[in-house]
Scaffold this active site. Sequence first.
Site, PDB file in Angstrom:
ATOM      1  N   SER A 118       0.826  -1.216   0.000  1.00 30.37           N
ATOM      2  CA  SER A 118       0.000   0.000   0.000  1.00 30.37           C
ATOM      3  C   SER A 118       0.852   1.254   0.000  1.00 30.37           C
ATOM      4  CB  SER A 118      -0.868   0.037   1.261  1.00 30.37           C
ATOM      5  OG  SER A 118      -1.585  -1.144   1.411  1.00 30.37           O
ATOM      6  N   HIS A 139      -1.305  -2.746  -6.917  1.00 29.05           N
ATOM      7  CA  HIS A 139      -2.013  -2.433  -5.673  1.00 29.05           C
ATOM      8  C   HIS A 139      -3.527  -2.556  -5.851  1.00 29.05           C
ATOM      9  CE1 HIS A 139      -3.063   0.728  -2.404  1.00 29.05           C
ATOM     10  NE2 HIS A 139      -3.040  -0.488  -1.909  1.00 29.05           N
ATOM     11  N   GLU A 151      -3.714   0.132  -8.782  1.00 27.46           N
ATOM     12  CA  GLU A 151      -2.607   1.011  -9.133  1.00 27.46           C
ATOM     13  C   GLU A 151      -1.448   0.132  -9.599  1.00 27.46           C
ATOM     14  OE1 GLU A 151      -3.091   4.811  -6.108  1.00 27.46           O
ATOM     15  OE2 GLU A 151      -2.294   2.956  -5.320  1.00 27.46           O
ATOM     16  N   ASN A 189      -3.499   6.028  -1.436  1.00 27.62           N
ATOM     17  CA  ASN A 189      -3.147   6.048  -0.010  1.00 27.62           C
ATOM     18  C   ASN A 189      -2.523   7.372   0.418  1.00 27.62           C
ATOM     19  OD1 ASN A 189      -4.000   3.872   1.605  1.00 27.62           O
ATOM     20  ND2 ASN A 189      -2.820   2.532   0.285  1.00 27.62           N
TER      21      ASN A 189
HETATM   22  N1  LIG Z   1      -6.021  -4.584   4.164  1.00 27.29           N
HETATM   23  C1  LIG Z   1      -6.201  -3.721   3.187  1.00 27.29           C
HETATM   24  O1  LIG Z   1      -7.216  -2.998   3.132  1.00 27.29           O
HETATM   25  C2  LIG Z   1      -5.162  -3.575   2.097  1.00 27.29           C
HETATM   26  C3  LIG Z   1      -5.529  -2.945   0.895  1.00 27.29           C
HETATM   27  C4  LIG Z   1      -4.585  -2.854  -0.137  1.00 27.29           C
HETATM   28  C5  LIG Z   1      -3.306  -3.357   0.043  1.00 27.29           C
HETATM   29  N2  LIG Z   1      -2.972  -3.960   1.225  1.00 27.29           N
HETATM   30  C6  LIG Z   1      -1.615  -4.485   1.351  1.00 27.29           C
HETATM   31  O2  LIG Z   1      -1.655  -5.880   1.093  1.00 27.29           O
HETATM   32  C7  LIG Z   1      -0.661  -6.552   1.891  1.00 27.29           C
HETATM   33  C8  LIG Z   1      -1.350  -7.593   2.756  1.00 27.29           C
HETATM   34  O3  LIG Z   1      -2.306  -6.952   3.577  1.00 27.29           O
HETATM   35  P1  LIG Z   1      -3.480  -7.775   4.278  1.00 27.29           P
HETATM   36  O4  LIG Z   1      -4.448  -6.776   4.776  1.00 27.29           O
HETATM   37  O5  LIG Z   1      -3.918  -8.898   3.400  1.00 27.29           O
HETATM   38  O6  LIG Z   1      -2.680  -8.354   5.543  1.00 27.29           O
HETATM   39  P2  LIG Z   1      -3.066  -9.594   6.464  1.00 27.29           P
HETATM   40  O7  LIG Z   1      -2.390  -9.335   7.758  1.00 27.29           O
HETATM   41  O8  LIG Z   1      -4.507  -9.879   6.414  1.00 27.29           O
HETATM   42  O9  LIG Z   1      -2.331 -10.824   5.712  1.00 27.29           O
HETATM   43  C9  LIG Z   1      -0.944 -10.906   5.560  1.00 27.29           C
HETATM   44  C10 LIG Z   1      -0.602 -12.374   5.344  1.00 27.29           C
HETATM   45  O10 LIG Z   1       0.790 -12.467   5.015  1.00 27.29           O
HETATM   46  C11 LIG Z   1       1.269 -13.678   5.592  1.00 27.29           C
HETATM   47  N3  LIG Z   1       2.723 -13.610   5.643  1.00 27.29           N
HETATM   48  C12 LIG Z   1       3.511 -12.910   6.477  1.00 27.29           C
HETATM   49  N4  LIG Z   1       4.816 -13.117   6.180  1.00 27.29           N
HETATM   50  C13 LIG Z   1       4.823 -13.980   5.112  1.00 27.29           C
HETATM   51  C14 LIG Z   1       5.857 -14.589   4.348  1.00 27.29           C
HETATM   52  N5  LIG Z   1       7.148 -14.340   4.625  1.00 27.29           N
HETATM   53  N6  LIG Z   1       5.524 -15.425   3.346  1.00 27.29           N
HETATM   54  C15 LIG Z   1       4.227 -15.675   3.061  1.00 27.29           C
HETATM   55  N7  LIG Z   1       3.185 -15.137   3.773  1.00 27.29           N
HETATM   56  C16 LIG Z   1       3.500 -14.300   4.769  1.00 27.29           C
HETATM   57  C17 LIG Z   1       0.590 -13.705   6.954  1.00 27.29           C
HETATM   58  O11 LIG Z   1       0.613 -15.016   7.512  1.00 27.29           O
HETATM   59  C18 LIG Z   1      -0.818 -13.235   6.587  1.00 27.29           C
HETATM   60  O12 LIG Z   1      -1.670 -14.304   6.221  1.00 27.29           O
HETATM   61  C19 LIG Z   1       0.061  -5.456   2.682  1.00 27.29           C
HETATM   62  O13 LIG Z   1       1.199  -5.073   1.972  1.00 27.29           O
HETATM   63  C20 LIG Z   1      -0.980  -4.333   2.719  1.00 27.29           C
HETATM   64  O14 LIG Z   1      -0.412  -3.066   2.880  1.00 27.29           O
HETATM   65  C21 LIG Z   1      -3.867  -4.092   2.247  1.00 27.29           C
END
Ligand SMILES: NC(=O)c1ccc[n+]([C@@H]2O[C@H](COP(=O)([O-])OP(=O)(O)OC[C@H]3O[C@@H](n4cnc5c(N)ncnc54)[C@H](O)[C@@H]3O)[C@@H](O)[C@H]2O)c1
Length: 283
Positions: A118, A139, A151, A189
Amino acid sequence: MIKSVGVVGAGTMGSGIAKVAAFAGLEVTLVDVSPDLLKSAMAKIKADVRSGVEKGKITATEGTEALAAIHVRKSISDLGNVDFVVEAAVEDLTVKKEIFSRLDAIVAPEVVLSSNTSSLSITAIASLTKSPESVVGLHFFNPATVMKLVEVVRGKQTSDQTVKTTCDLAAKMKKVPVVCRDTPGFIVNRIARPFYGEALRLLGEGVATVEEIDRIVKLEGGFKMGPFELMDLIGIDVNYAVTKSVYEQFFQEPRFRPHPIQRQMVEAGTLGRKTKKGFYIYK
Ligand SMILES: NC(=O)c1ccc[n+]([C@@H]2O[C@H](COP(=O)([O-])OP(=O)(O)OC[C@H]3O[C@@H](n4cnc5c(N)ncnc54)[C@H](O)[C@@H]3O)[C@@H](O)[C@H]2O)c1
């Protein structure tokens, strides 16, 4: 031609991206370090598919085929043969750099390695790879199954071919790609920082309650969700990590400063919808 996609991270975003990719006719390999999260991601995808069939949005055959296209694996080393990777692990530069250097060691140089980050620098994520020209930001927005915009973030060394391949794949997934340069928080963001930040400051100063601020923003601003509802949907931990990342990358620019309320909620483990408790309680 992209036929298969690896998704790293099966949390909120990774599970949604895997579902979108499977419905776009791609073979999907979904990887996570946590077997429990992989299990709950598949349970959620199955429940979503079931509900889609019940509501008549998709046919039972489409649902069955999409589910059969998702393969769950425990290790990144299982992604050696995929055509494209979407990384959606935690918002932590050290973790992402490690994932990308591991991916770089097992895939062909022309395989595009994308990050769903993000806010983090695509240029920095690419820095440990031998093929930084094949690294790009992709993204998605939350929920990935619903939101149309993606994005496509061009790092300092990302090639035109990588940007084109990524935009084509986004279109295949029925998304609308917008290409932007690598800057902390990209477009959405960056714009969203004051939306959350000022709402938190108003709350911290006791000017209005969570419910009042959300109601006003929706009623008078025409937003679909208020800032607190949205932070609960995103995950307080994820939103806090993004806020800190943008703040640090802009050399501690005061207008992007995180709020202690965010830190305290992360410390308390009240992370929003995913823990059933954030600014609101969820049954
Ligand atoms: N939550 C949102 O609204 C949102 C929106 C857009 C982008 N993002 C981005 O997407 C990414 C994930 O966010 P999320 O909300 O899904 O987080 P989340 O915490 O729900 O999930 C993250 C996952 O990554 C796994 N993980 C951690 N280290 C790992 C590794 N080394 N190898 C494989 N898996 C691993 C964790 O076990 C977990 O299941 C982040 O970069 C976040 O900024 C989030």
